[in-house]
Design a protein around this motif. Structure first.
Motif, PDB file in Angstrom:
ATOM      1  N   GLY A 139       0.787  -1.223   0.000  1.00  0.00           N
ATOM      2  CA  GLY A 139       0.000   0.000   0.000  1.00  0.00           C
ATOM      3  C   GLY A 139       0.815   1.266   0.000  1.00  0.00           C
ATOM      4  N   SER A 147      -5.541  10.162  -0.361  1.00  0.00           N
ATOM      5  CA  SER A 147      -6.098   8.827  -0.157  1.00  0.00           C
ATOM      6  C   SER A 147      -5.015   7.851   0.288  1.00  0.00           C
ATOM      7  CB  SER A 147      -6.773   8.329  -1.435  1.00  0.00           C
ATOM      8  OG  SER A 147      -5.829   8.198  -2.477  1.00  0.00           O
ATOM      9  N   LYS A 149      -4.315   3.403   0.666  1.00  0.00           N
ATOM     10  CA  LYS A 149      -4.778   2.024   0.541  1.00  0.00           C
ATOM     11  C   LYS A 149      -3.711   1.106   1.122  1.00  0.00           C
ATOM     12  CE  LYS A 149      -3.163   1.392  -4.172  1.00  0.00           C
ATOM     13  NZ  LYS A 149      -3.495   1.006  -5.516  1.00  0.00           N
ATOM     14  N   TYR A 150      -4.185   0.011   1.693  1.00  0.00           N
ATOM     15  CA  TYR A 150      -3.270  -0.951   2.297  1.00  0.00           C
ATOM     16  C   TYR A 150      -3.948  -2.312   2.355  1.00  0.00           C
ATOM     17  CZ  TYR A 150       0.290  -2.976   5.237  1.00  0.00           C
ATOM     18  OH  TYR A 150       1.299  -3.780   5.711  1.00  0.00           O
ATOM     19  N   THR A 151      -3.166  -3.366   2.091  1.00  0.00           N
ATOM     20  CA  THR A 151      -3.649  -4.727   2.195  1.00  0.00           C
ATOM     21  C   THR A 151      -3.025  -5.392   3.413  1.00  0.00           C
ATOM     22  OG1 THR A 151      -3.995  -4.944  -0.177  1.00  0.00           O
ATOM     23  CG2 THR A 151      -3.730  -6.990   1.072  1.00  0.00           C
ATOM     24  N   HIS A 160      -8.427  -5.594   2.440  1.00  0.00           N
ATOM     25  CA  HIS A 160      -7.982  -4.452   1.656  1.00  0.00           C
ATOM     26  C   HIS A 160      -8.711  -3.190   2.122  1.00  0.00           C
ATOM     27  CE1 HIS A 160      -6.410  -7.487  -1.109  1.00  0.00           C
ATOM     28  NE2 HIS A 160      -7.586  -8.073  -1.016  1.00  0.00           N
ATOM     29  N   GLN A 162      -9.223   0.903   1.659  1.00  0.00           N
ATOM     30  CA  GLN A 162      -9.028   2.035   0.755  1.00  0.00           C
ATOM     31  C   GLN A 162      -9.902   3.173   1.254  1.00  0.00           C
ATOM     32  OE1 GLN A 162      -9.216   1.110  -3.368  1.00  0.00           O
ATOM     33  NE2 GLN A 162      -8.902   3.215  -3.990  1.00  0.00           N
ATOM     34  N   THR A 164     -10.097   7.852   2.085  1.00  0.00           N
ATOM     35  CA  THR A 164      -9.604   9.214   1.913  1.00  0.00           C
ATOM     36  C   THR A 164      -9.526   9.892   3.269  1.00  0.00           C
ATOM     37  OG1 THR A 164     -11.839   9.998   1.461  1.00  0.00           O
ATOM     38  CG2 THR A 164     -10.471   9.489  -0.452  1.00  0.00           C
TER      39      THR A 164
END
Length: 166
Positions: A139, A147, A149-151, A160, A162, A164
């Motif tokens: 991510g 924004s 995102k990270y898994t 997962h 995601q 903002t």
């Protein structure tokens, strides 16, 4: 003559803008609360409906690292991450024992993949110095869109996030 001055002014402005070094992104700008969704591959494996829930991620600085706390009604996980500037993004990588467990060596053990480049970005230097080409990363922050995102790799499947910045 006036057209020539306008043309040179345009070229000068374009050159200054094009040469702007985005490495001056302040990593403190990533701290805060992100609101978004978390999807779970684990739920997808157990039934036909992929699980999508509203989630919150709280990012805070802890020394030279960040702590990521992500949660919803069924998920609650905290990880420590290193940050690396890359153009208009800040990429993240596991740290400490999580890094060792994922990649099979400790950070800084000279595990270079042999593809050294003369890159000035922190992220590319990190990839070249610490990883093999097949290593996965999970991510990062898009500074333009505020924004993240990270898994999360979990024993029961991937989660997962995601979102903002709030």
């Amino acid at each position: 003559m006036k057209k020539l001055k306008i043309f040179f002014s345009f070229i000068l402005a374009f050159t200054i803008f094009a040469c702007d070094n985005n490495d001056d992104i302040n990593s403190d700008d990533i701290t805060g609360t992100y609101i978004g969704n978390i999807t779970s591959d684990a739920a997808y494996k157990s039934n036909t409906n992929k699980s999508i829930n509203t989630a919150t991620a709280i990012v805070r600085k802890v020394g030279d690292k960040i702590e990521l706390h992500c949660f919803d009604e069924n998920f609650d996980e905290t990880v420590m991450l290193d940050t690396y500037h890359y153009n208009d993004s800040i990429m993240v990588c596991l740290t400490g024992n999580d890094f060792r467990n994922m990649y099979g060596h400790m950070m800084g053990q000279g595990h270079m993949n042999g593809n050294m480049h003369n890159s000035s970005s922190e992220w590319m230097q990190h990839l070249n110095n610490e990883h093999e080409d097949s290593d996965e990363h999970f991510g990062g922050f898009d500074m333009q869109n505020r924004s993240f995102k990270y898994t999360f790799r979990m024993s029961n499947g991937d989660f997962h996030f995601q979102g903002t910045k709030d």
